[in-house]
Design a protein around this motif. Structure first.
Motif, PDB file in Angstrom:
ATOM      1  N   SER A 196      36.258   0.792  30.804  1.00 45.04           N
ATOM      2  CA  SER A 196      37.337   0.078  30.216  1.00 45.04           C
ATOM      3  C   SER A 196      37.954   1.327  28.801  1.00 45.04           C
ATOM      4  CB  SER A 196      36.884  -1.270  29.738  1.00 45.04           C
ATOM      5  OG  SER A 196      35.784  -1.615  28.634  1.00 45.04           O
ATOM      6  N   ARG A 197      38.959   0.742  27.813  1.00 40.56           N
ATOM      7  CA  ARG A 197      39.147   1.785  27.372  1.00 40.56           C
ATOM      8  C   ARG A 197      37.980   1.035  26.119  1.00 40.56           C
ATOM      9  NH1 ARG A 197      45.444   1.774  25.548  1.00 40.56           N
ATOM     10  NH2 ARG A 197      44.823   2.894  24.097  1.00 40.56           N
ATOM     11  N   GLU A 198      37.462   0.509  26.122  1.00 36.82           N
ATOM     12  CA  GLU A 198      36.469  -0.441  25.121  1.00 36.82           C
ATOM     13  C   GLU A 198      35.241   0.359  25.306  1.00 36.82           C
ATOM     14  OE1 GLU A 198      38.678  -2.709  26.924  1.00 36.82           O
ATOM     15  OE2 GLU A 198      40.201  -3.170  24.942  1.00 36.82           O
ATOM     16  N   ALA A 199      34.881   0.961  26.462  1.00 37.79           N
ATOM     17  CA  ALA A 199      33.511   1.321  26.532  1.00 37.79           C
ATOM     18  C   ALA A 199      33.516   2.016  25.808  1.00 37.79           C
ATOM     19  CB  ALA A 199      33.695   1.194  28.511  1.00 37.79           C
ATOM     20  N   ILE A 200      34.648   3.461  26.601  1.00 35.38           N
ATOM     21  CA  ILE A 200      34.409   4.431  26.205  1.00 35.38           C
ATOM     22  C   ILE A 200      34.955   4.752  24.641  1.00 35.38           C
ATOM     23  CG2 ILE A 200      34.786   5.023  28.805  1.00 35.38           C
ATOM     24  CD1 ILE A 200      38.045   6.371  27.818  1.00 35.38           C
ATOM     25  N   ARG A 201      35.437   3.721  23.870  1.00 32.29           N
ATOM     26  CA  ARG A 201      36.011   4.767  22.797  1.00 32.29           C
ATOM     27  C   ARG A 201      35.054   4.650  22.058  1.00 32.29           C
ATOM     28  NH1 ARG A 201      39.563  -1.020  21.141  1.00 32.29           N
ATOM     29  NH2 ARG A 201      41.196   0.488  22.984  1.00 32.29           N
ATOM     30  N   PRO A 202      34.254   4.055  21.751  1.00 31.11           N
ATOM     31  CA  PRO A 202      33.004   5.080  20.427  1.00 31.11           C
ATOM     32  C   PRO A 202      32.818   6.036  21.059  1.00 31.11           C
ATOM     33  CG  PRO A 202      31.851   2.935  21.778  1.00 31.11           C
ATOM     34  CD  PRO A 202      33.601   3.117  21.991  1.00 31.11           C
ATOM     35  N   PHE A 203      33.223   6.401  21.943  1.00 30.66           N
ATOM     36  CA  PHE A 203      32.623   8.086  22.069  1.00 30.66           C
ATOM     37  C   PHE A 203      33.973   8.969  21.491  1.00 30.66           C
ATOM     38  CE2 PHE A 203      34.516  12.050  24.400  1.00 30.66           C
ATOM     39  CZ  PHE A 203      33.170  12.560  24.185  1.00 30.66           C
ATOM     40  N   PHE A 204      34.742   8.906  21.501  1.00 32.11           N
ATOM     41  CA  PHE A 204      36.168   9.268  20.471  1.00 32.11           C
ATOM     42  C   PHE A 204      36.103   8.702  19.012  1.00 32.11           C
ATOM     43  CE2 PHE A 204      37.745   9.329  24.568  1.00 32.11           C
ATOM     44  CZ  PHE A 204      37.766  10.275  25.348  1.00 32.11           C
ATOM     45  N   GLU A 205      35.165   7.901  18.377  1.00 27.98           N
ATOM     46  CA  GLU A 205      35.162   7.144  17.467  1.00 27.98           C
ATOM     47  C   GLU A 205      34.105   8.641  16.871  1.00 27.98           C
ATOM     48  OE1 GLU A 205      34.615   3.595  17.079  1.00 27.98           O
ATOM     49  OE2 GLU A 205      36.471   2.946  17.666  1.00 27.98           O
ATOM     50  N   GLN A 206      33.317   9.092  17.322  1.00 32.68           N
ATOM     51  CA  GLN A 206      32.078   9.911  17.165  1.00 32.68           C
ATOM     52  C   GLN A 206      32.137  10.617  16.997  1.00 32.68           C
ATOM     53  OE1 GLN A 206      28.243   9.028  18.779  1.00 32.68           O
ATOM     54  NE2 GLN A 206      28.833   7.041  19.530  1.00 32.68           N
ATOM     55  N   LEU A 207      33.718  11.789  18.270  1.00 35.22           N
ATOM     56  CA  LEU A 207      34.844  12.932  18.210  1.00 35.22           C
ATOM     57  C   LEU A 207      34.484  13.715  16.959  1.00 35.22           C
ATOM     58  CD1 LEU A 207      33.939  15.164  19.817  1.00 35.22           C
ATOM     59  CD2 LEU A 207      36.020  14.126  21.016  1.00 35.22           C
ATOM     60  N   GLY A 208      35.779  11.736  16.215  1.00 35.49           N
ATOM     61  CA  GLY A 208      36.312  12.203  14.614  1.00 35.49           C
ATOM     62  C   GLY A 208      37.319  12.835  14.806  1.00 35.49           C
ATOM     63  N   GLU A 209      36.641  14.439  13.738  1.00 32.32           N
ATOM     64  CA  GLU A 209      38.333  15.120  13.803  1.00 32.32           C
ATOM     65  C   GLU A 209      38.526  16.016  15.108  1.00 32.32           C
ATOM     66  OE1 GLU A 209      40.457  15.496  11.640  1.00 32.32           O
ATOM     67  OE2 GLU A 209      40.491  13.177  11.150  1.00 32.32           O
ATOM     68  N   GLN A 210      37.101  16.193  15.754  1.00 30.89           N
ATOM     69  CA  GLN A 210      37.247  17.469  16.673  1.00 30.89           C
ATOM     70  C   GLN A 210      38.307  16.793  18.205  1.00 30.89           C
ATOM     71  OE1 GLN A 210      32.396  17.369  16.733  1.00 30.89           O
ATOM     72  NE2 GLN A 210      33.505  19.428  17.387  1.00 30.89           N
ATOM     73  N   CYS A 211      38.382  15.676  17.961  1.00 27.61           N
ATOM     74  CA  CYS A 211      39.225  15.579  19.296  1.00 27.61           C
ATOM     75  C   CYS A 211      40.551  16.492  19.227  1.00 27.61           C
ATOM     76  CB  CYS A 211      39.524  13.647  19.172  1.00 27.61           C
ATOM     77  SG  CYS A 211      38.697  12.381  19.065  1.00 27.61           S
ATOM     78  N   LYS A 212      41.112  16.629  18.105  1.00 31.32           N
ATOM     79  CA  LYS A 212      42.307  17.302  18.230  1.00 31.32           C
ATOM     80  C   LYS A 212      42.632  19.285  18.797  1.00 31.32           C
ATOM     81  CE  LYS A 212      43.314  16.057  13.271  1.00 31.32           C
ATOM     82  NZ  LYS A 212      43.946  16.528  12.147  1.00 31.32           N
ATOM     83  N   GLN A 213      40.800  19.301  18.800  1.00 29.86           N
ATOM     84  CA  GLN A 213      40.568  20.653  19.067  1.00 29.86           C
ATOM     85  C   GLN A 213      40.542  20.005  20.956  1.00 29.86           C
ATOM     86  OE1 GLN A 213      37.139  21.786  17.293  1.00 29.86           O
ATOM     87  NE2 GLN A 213      35.756  21.255  19.282  1.00 29.86           N
ATOM     88  N   ILE A 214      40.248  19.584  21.628  1.00 39.29           N
ATOM     89  CA  ILE A 214      39.992  19.027  23.308  1.00 39.29           C
ATOM     90  C   ILE A 214      41.511  19.542  23.945  1.00 39.29           C
ATOM     91  CG2 ILE A 214      40.269  17.170  24.863  1.00 39.29           C
ATOM     92  CD1 ILE A 214      37.626  17.668  23.025  1.00 39.29           C
ATOM     93  N   GLU A 215      41.515  20.143  24.480  1.00 38.55           N
ATOM     94  CA  GLU A 215      42.349  20.749  24.925  1.00 38.55           C
ATOM     95  C   GLU A 215      43.236  19.661  26.688  1.00 38.55           C
ATOM     96  OE1 GLU A 215      41.828  25.439  23.788  1.00 38.55           O
ATOM     97  OE2 GLU A 215      41.496  24.947  26.188  1.00 38.55           O
TER      98      GLU A 215
END
Length: 405
Positions: A196-215
């Motif tokens: 679910s969305r809640e299940a994968i949310r911790p990954f993006f929270e750990q990714l932090g500022e690096q989310c901006k470089q995901i293409e």
């Protein structure tokens, strides 16, 4: 005749067992009938114990307790140690258990034995190591889990730009986990329970500022994944995987029309049987058919126009993903959509209406040539790991195994 002088005699010194345990001397030894060698150690009076916190020498000893400790086997004998572990009265830290170089705090296994077990864990299953060393498999699992946490437990995505995510069955009963992989380096970055969305949310929270470089992020048509990616990585393109779309097309369109056509041939038993048994002929790629199957498929399509229509449109649907440009992909998509609408086949028209919502992610495959087939291979490896272990009760340990593999 002259005689050569004899070389001086070589003196062989017995092995000093105390050298294996610095700071201690062997005071006594006992061997029982079970091939277990018990050594009683005593601390050297010439060395002061050290505080377990600040590591400073502490001459004040509060008390001492005998601890039974396993060491690595000596030839064919199990080795256990009777070690007096002291509690010092440190002037800085108070009453603290002493620090012993070759023994971890509160442990009943020497560092030497732990190192040996960690080496075996890279070659043998837990049950084999348990029989070899005589240690309980829970103890070996704890050592392995600690080893994996050190080696792959830390979240270190690095310079990641493209992601692939997919789900796999964790247990029976529709219980799933999600695995996320770096598409360029083909390494597993994160594994978590749920899809679910809640299940994968911790990954993006750990990714932090690096989310901006995901293409770009490749996935199946999972709305939960899609929405969460757009929330954290609004600049990233979602690329829908071809294999998942074709699999859904087979279930929702080909199977449904095949069943309807078989039911319509209730008066013609031989023809009905041919249509009912044609599922794999229609789903399999044409290049994977032998000569007999190719002839059988050709006769089936010539005799049944609805099946011929959905079969041709299945190949046309695949061609959208192989378009050399977004413009060409758009042309192929519009052509496919028009043929689906004009087919007058309700399952196909319904599938086309639902697929329109994912048009952007389909056309993005012309710009980002990504797919989840690499992750499907990882999922197969996951199944092998799970099957070899007859399942995992500790999900965190299972996820560490996946990342290490």
């Amino acid at each position: 005749q002259t005689h050569q002088p004899l070389s001086p005699a070589v003196t062989v010194h017995p092995i000093d067992l105390a050298a294996f345990w610095p700071g201690y001397a062997v005071a006594a030894s006992h061997q029982d009938t079970n091939n277990t060698l018990t050594l009683t150690l005593e601390p050297l009076t010439t060395e002061l114990p050290r505080c377990g916190r600040c590591l400073e020498p502490s001459p004040l000893i509060h008390d001492r307790r005998i601890r039974l400790i396993r060491d690595r086997d000596l030839l064919d004998q199990r080795v256990q140690l009777q070690v007096p572990v002291r509690r010092v009265d440190c002037l800085s830290c108070g009453r603290v258990t002493e620090h012993i170089d070759w023994l971890a705090p509160s442990s009943r296994l020497t560092q030497r034995l732990r190192t040996w077990v960690e080496t075996l864990l890279q070659m043998l299953p837990l049950s084999h190591i348990s029989r070899l060393t005589g240690l309980h498999w829970h103890t070996i699992k704890a050592i392995d889990k600690r080893r994996l946490q050190v080696s792959v437990g830390d979240f270190a995505p690095g310079d990641v730009r493209r992601l692939v995510m997919d789900e796999f069955a964790l247990h029976k009963g529709h219980r799933y986990a999600t695995v996320i992989m770096d598409a360029e380096r083909t390494r597993v970055l994160w594994v978590g329970k749920g899809n679910s969305r809640e299940a994968i949310r911790p990954f993006f929270e750990q990714l932090g500022e690096q989310c901006k470089q995901i293409e770009a992020v490749a996935m199946d048509m999972n709305t939960a994944f899609d929405l969460e990616v757009k929330q954290h990585c609004p600049q990233a393109e979602v690329v829908y995987d071809l294999s998942h779309v074709v699999a859904r097309y087979g279930r929702d369109v080909i199977d449904r029309i095949r069943v309807d056509q078989a039911n319509a041939l209730g008066h013609d038993k031989p023809a009905r049987k041919v249509v009912k048994q044609s599922r794999w002929l229609l789903l399999r790629n044409r290049e994977n058919l032998n000569d007999g199957q190719a002839v059988q498929l050709q006769e089936l399509l010539a005799a049944n126009q609805p099946l011929a229509t959905v079969y041709v449109l299945k190949d046309a649907l695949k061609e959208i993903w192989y378009a050399p440009s977004v413009r060409e992909g758009w042309r192929r998509w519009r052509s496919w959509l028009t043929h689906a609408r004009e087919s007058e086949l309700a399952p196909l028209q319904r599938f086309a209406r639902n697929l329109k919502r994912y048009a952007r992610g389909i056309l993005a495959s012309a710009r980002f040539h990504m797919h989840t087939s690499l992750l499907e291979g990882v999922n197969n490896r996951i199944k092998v790991i799970k099957r070899m272990a007859y399942g995992f009760r500790d999900s965190d340990y299972f996820f560490l195994k996946i990342k290490a593999a």
